[in-house]
Design a protein around this motif. Structure first.
Motif, PDB file in Angstrom:
ATOM      1  N   VAL A  46       0.859  -1.184   0.000  1.00  0.00           N
ATOM      2  CA  VAL A  46       0.000   0.000   0.000  1.00  0.00           C
ATOM      3  C   VAL A  46       0.893   1.231   0.000  1.00  0.00           C
ATOM      4  N   ASN A  47       0.555   2.183  -0.810  1.00  0.00           N
ATOM      5  CA  ASN A  47       1.212   3.489  -0.755  1.00  0.00           C
ATOM      6  C   ASN A  47       0.534   4.244   0.382  1.00  0.00           C
ATOM      7  N   TRP A  48       1.134   4.251   1.551  1.00  0.00           N
ATOM      8  CA  TRP A  48       0.527   4.779   2.767  1.00  0.00           C
ATOM      9  C   TRP A  48       0.544   6.302   2.775  1.00  0.00           C
ATOM     10  N   VAL A  49      -0.227   6.885   1.895  1.00  0.00           N
ATOM     11  CA  VAL A  49      -0.354   8.341   1.843  1.00  0.00           C
ATOM     12  C   VAL A  49      -1.233   8.802   3.010  1.00  0.00           C
ATOM     13  N   PRO A  50      -1.198  10.084   3.352  1.00  0.00           N
ATOM     14  CA  PRO A  50      -1.981  10.569   4.500  1.00  0.00           C
ATOM     15  C   PRO A  50      -3.490  10.333   4.398  1.00  0.00           C
ATOM     16  N   THR A  51      -4.015  10.114   3.211  1.00  0.00           N
ATOM     17  CA  THR A  51      -5.460   9.877   3.079  1.00  0.00           C
ATOM     18  C   THR A  51      -5.841   8.428   3.351  1.00  0.00           C
ATOM     19  N   ILE A  52      -4.859   7.593   3.677  1.00  0.00           N
ATOM     20  CA  ILE A  52      -5.145   6.220   4.101  1.00  0.00           C
ATOM     21  C   ILE A  52      -4.952   6.170   5.604  1.00  0.00           C
TER      22      ILE A  52
END
Length: 114
Positions: free
Chosen positions: A71-77
């Motif tokens: 998962v690309n753990w961007v702030p929206t996740i």
């Protein structure tokens, strides 16, 4: 609860359910098996929140990536507690699921009125 029963919060809203709700589409949201969860003392909830720090989050992200895919753990996740801490949930990985922020907000709002 039986399959025919509908779980509503105090506003009369049905529990939000989605198939493939997590960010990679592997995990499902399941309706709680009871509508009788009691709240735990706020001191217990606060202690659990304090232990759910960046180290635990990093370990969970690694666990999820290894078991379900990267998962690309961007702030929206965000990491959601399936059974909320204030209703006896814990920080164990089986009680966590990564959700997009908008979906997480729907679950959190529903539980505000559980």
């Amino acid at each position: 609860m039986t399959e025919s029963e509908i779980l509503l919060n105090s506003l009369g809203q049905q529990y939000p359910t989605w198939r493939n709700v997590d960010v990679l589409g592997f995990l499902n949201s399941t309706m709680p098996s009871t509508a009788q969860w009691a709240t735990v003392p706020s001191s217990v909830t606060a202690a659990l929140r304090n232990t759910f720090d960046s180290t635990v989050r990093a370990k969970y992200k690694t666990y999820y990536d290894q078991n379900y895919g990267y998962v690309n753990w961007v702030p929206t996740i965000e990491i959601h507690h399936i059974r909320p801490l204030q209703f006896g949930g814990g920080n164990d990985f089986s009680n966590l699921i990564p959700l997009h922020a908008d979906i997480h907000a729907k679950f959190s709002f529903w539980f505000q009125y559980y």
